[in-house]
Design a protein around this motif. Structure first.
Motif, PDB file in Angstrom:
ATOM      1  N   TRP A   1     -38.579  62.461   8.188  1.00 45.65           N
ATOM      2  CA  TRP A   1     -38.153  61.283   8.922  1.00 45.65           C
ATOM      3  C   TRP A   1     -36.671  61.024   8.734  1.00 45.65           C
ATOM      4  O   TRP A   1     -36.097  61.331   7.691  1.00 45.65           O
ATOM      5  CB  TRP A   1     -38.892  60.049   8.434  1.00 45.65           C
ATOM      6  CG  TRP A   1     -40.348  60.009   8.747  1.00 45.65           C
ATOM      7  CD1 TRP A   1     -41.087  60.943   9.410  1.00 45.65           C
ATOM      8  CD2 TRP A   1     -41.247  58.965   8.396  1.00 45.65           C
ATOM      9  NE1 TRP A   1     -42.382  60.540   9.488  1.00 45.65           N
ATOM     10  CE2 TRP A   1     -42.512  59.324   8.874  1.00 45.65           C
ATOM     11  CE3 TRP A   1     -41.093  57.769   7.717  1.00 45.65           C
ATOM     12  CZ2 TRP A   1     -43.624  58.523   8.705  1.00 45.65           C
ATOM     13  CZ3 TRP A   1     -42.205  56.972   7.549  1.00 45.65           C
ATOM     14  CH2 TRP A   1     -43.455  57.344   8.036  1.00 45.65           C
ATOM     15  N   TYR A   2     -36.068  60.413   9.755  1.00 46.73           N
ATOM     16  CA  TYR A   2     -34.716  59.884   9.670  1.00 46.73           C
ATOM     17  C   TYR A   2     -34.808  58.428  10.088  1.00 46.73           C
ATOM     18  O   TYR A   2     -35.351  58.113  11.151  1.00 46.73           O
ATOM     19  CB  TYR A   2     -33.748  60.634  10.597  1.00 46.73           C
ATOM     20  CG  TYR A   2     -32.394  59.990  10.626  1.00 46.73           C
ATOM     21  CD1 TYR A   2     -31.455  60.269   9.632  1.00 46.73           C
ATOM     22  CD2 TYR A   2     -32.058  59.062  11.604  1.00 46.73           C
ATOM     23  CE1 TYR A   2     -30.213  59.651   9.630  1.00 46.73           C
ATOM     24  CE2 TYR A   2     -30.817  58.444  11.614  1.00 46.73           C
ATOM     25  CZ  TYR A   2     -29.914  58.741  10.612  1.00 46.73           C
ATOM     26  OH  TYR A   2     -28.683  58.124  10.600  1.00 46.73           O
TER      27      TYR A   2
ATOM     28  N   GLN B   1     -30.596  63.781  19.642  1.00 45.83           N
ATOM     29  CA  GLN B   1     -31.177  64.938  20.332  1.00 45.83           C
ATOM     30  C   GLN B   1     -30.117  65.971  20.712  1.00 45.83           C
ATOM     31  O   GLN B   1     -30.394  67.167  20.717  1.00 45.83           O
ATOM     32  CB  GLN B   1     -31.933  64.506  21.588  1.00 45.83           C
ATOM     33  CG  GLN B   1     -33.218  63.759  21.327  1.00 45.83           C
ATOM     34  CD  GLN B   1     -34.306  64.606  20.728  1.00 45.83           C
ATOM     35  OE1 GLN B   1     -34.177  65.101  19.610  1.00 45.83           O
ATOM     36  NE2 GLN B   1     -35.404  64.757  21.436  1.00 45.83           N
ATOM     37  N   ALA B   2     -28.914  65.490  21.022  1.00 49.60           N
ATOM     38  CA  ALA B   2     -27.838  66.384  21.456  1.00 49.60           C
ATOM     39  C   ALA B   2     -27.084  67.011  20.285  1.00 49.60           C
ATOM     40  O   ALA B   2     -26.181  67.820  20.497  1.00 49.60           O
ATOM     41  CB  ALA B   2     -26.865  65.622  22.348  1.00 49.60           C
ATOM     42  N   GLY B   3     -27.441  66.639  19.057  1.00 46.99           N
ATOM     43  CA  GLY B   3     -26.774  67.197  17.895  1.00 46.99           C
ATOM     44  C   GLY B   3     -25.437  66.555  17.591  1.00 46.99           C
ATOM     45  O   GLY B   3     -24.610  67.129  16.887  1.00 46.99           O
ATOM     46  N   LYS B   4     -25.203  65.360  18.102  1.00 47.03           N
ATOM     47  CA  LYS B   4     -23.931  64.672  17.908  1.00 47.03           C
ATOM     48  C   LYS B   4     -23.911  63.750  16.694  1.00 47.03           C
ATOM     49  O   LYS B   4     -22.941  63.049  16.478  1.00 47.03           O
ATOM     50  CB  LYS B   4     -23.579  63.882  19.169  1.00 47.03           C
ATOM     51  CG  LYS B   4     -23.329  64.778  20.372  1.00 47.03           C
ATOM     52  CD  LYS B   4     -22.981  63.990  21.596  1.00 47.03           C
ATOM     53  CE  LYS B   4     -22.735  64.933  22.767  1.00 47.03           C
ATOM     54  NZ  LYS B   4     -22.439  64.185  23.986  1.00 47.03           N
ATOM     55  N   VAL B   5     -24.999  63.754  15.900  1.00 46.78           N
ATOM     56  CA  VAL B   5     -25.056  62.984  14.660  1.00 46.78           C
ATOM     57  C   VAL B   5     -25.089  64.003  13.524  1.00 46.78           C
ATOM     58  O   VAL B   5     -26.052  64.771  13.396  1.00 46.78           O
ATOM     59  CB  VAL B   5     -26.296  62.058  14.621  1.00 46.78           C
ATOM     60  CG1 VAL B   5     -26.357  61.290  13.315  1.00 46.78           C
ATOM     61  CG2 VAL B   5     -26.293  61.111  15.814  1.00 46.78           C
ATOM     62  N   SER B   6     -24.031  64.027  12.718  1.00 46.72           N
ATOM     63  CA  SER B   6     -23.877  65.102  11.730  1.00 46.72           C
ATOM     64  C   SER B   6     -25.031  65.171  10.732  1.00 46.72           C
ATOM     65  O   SER B   6     -25.441  66.259  10.343  1.00 46.72           O
ATOM     66  CB  SER B   6     -22.549  64.956  10.996  1.00 46.72           C
ATOM     67  OG  SER B   6     -22.487  63.731  10.303  1.00 46.72           O
TER      68      SER B   6
ATOM     69  N   HIS C   1     -29.006  69.458  12.367  1.00 47.73           N
ATOM     70  CA  HIS C   1     -29.746  70.679  12.049  1.00 47.73           C
ATOM     71  C   HIS C   1     -31.255  70.453  11.950  1.00 47.73           C
ATOM     72  O   HIS C   1     -31.986  71.373  11.594  1.00 47.73           O
ATOM     73  CB  HIS C   1     -29.225  71.277  10.741  1.00 47.73           C
ATOM     74  CG  HIS C   1     -27.779  71.667  10.825  1.00 47.73           C
ATOM     75  ND1 HIS C   1     -27.322  72.679  11.637  1.00 47.73           N
ATOM     76  CD2 HIS C   1     -26.678  71.145  10.243  1.00 47.73           C
ATOM     77  CE1 HIS C   1     -26.017  72.777  11.535  1.00 47.73           C
ATOM     78  NE2 HIS C   1     -25.598  71.855  10.688  1.00 47.73           N
ATOM     79  N   ARG C   2     -31.694  69.239  12.271  1.00 47.59           N
ATOM     80  CA  ARG C   2     -33.119  68.906  12.161  1.00 47.59           C
ATOM     81  C   ARG C   2     -33.759  68.651  13.522  1.00 47.59           C
ATOM     82  O   ARG C   2     -34.890  68.189  13.602  1.00 47.59           O
ATOM     83  CB  ARG C   2     -33.289  67.691  11.249  1.00 47.59           C
ATOM     84  CG  ARG C   2     -32.786  67.989   9.837  1.00 47.59           C
ATOM     85  CD  ARG C   2     -32.730  66.765   8.970  1.00 47.59           C
ATOM     86  NE  ARG C   2     -34.021  66.135   8.904  1.00 47.59           N
ATOM     87  CZ  ARG C   2     -34.199  64.864   8.532  1.00 47.59           C
ATOM     88  NH1 ARG C   2     -33.181  64.124   8.201  1.00 47.59           N
ATOM     89  NH2 ARG C   2     -35.410  64.363   8.490  1.00 47.59           N
TER      90      ARG C   2
END
Length: 93
Positions: A18-19, A34-39, A43-44
């Motif tokens: 979970w996050y 979802q777009a990978g823009k949160v560091s 990778h999850r």
């Protein structure tokens, strides 16, 4: 209508973890995850939004986020989403 702050929980479809976070714009924040823009989560991916709550002010959302990250907060969510986690429907309603 005045704005809300949202405390939310994402479930990683990659590792099942979970996050938990908070935001004023839940849809936009989810799209950034979802777009990978949160560091912290890139990778999850991908994620499923499994829970959110609305708070009237920022500090309440921060406090709720902190609580939901604790052992007791995680137990609360697991009880609240019992049907989701067990795959059972609640036929009482």
């Amino acid at each position: 209508m005045s704005s809300f702050y949202y405390t939310y929980i994402l479930e990683s479809q990659k590792d099942g973890n979970w996050y938990t976070g908070f935001t004023q714009d839940l849809q936009s924040r989810f799209e950034r995850h979802q777009a990978g823009k949160v560091s912290s989560t890139k990778h999850r991916r991908p994620f499923k939004l499994i829970y959110f709550e609305g708070c009237r002010n920022r500090q309440d959302a921060i406090n709720r986020e902190k609580y939901l990250k604790t052992h007791y907060g995680k137990m609360f969510v697991k009880r609240r989403l019992k049907s989701y986690f067990t795959g059972q429907e609640d036929n009482d309603h």
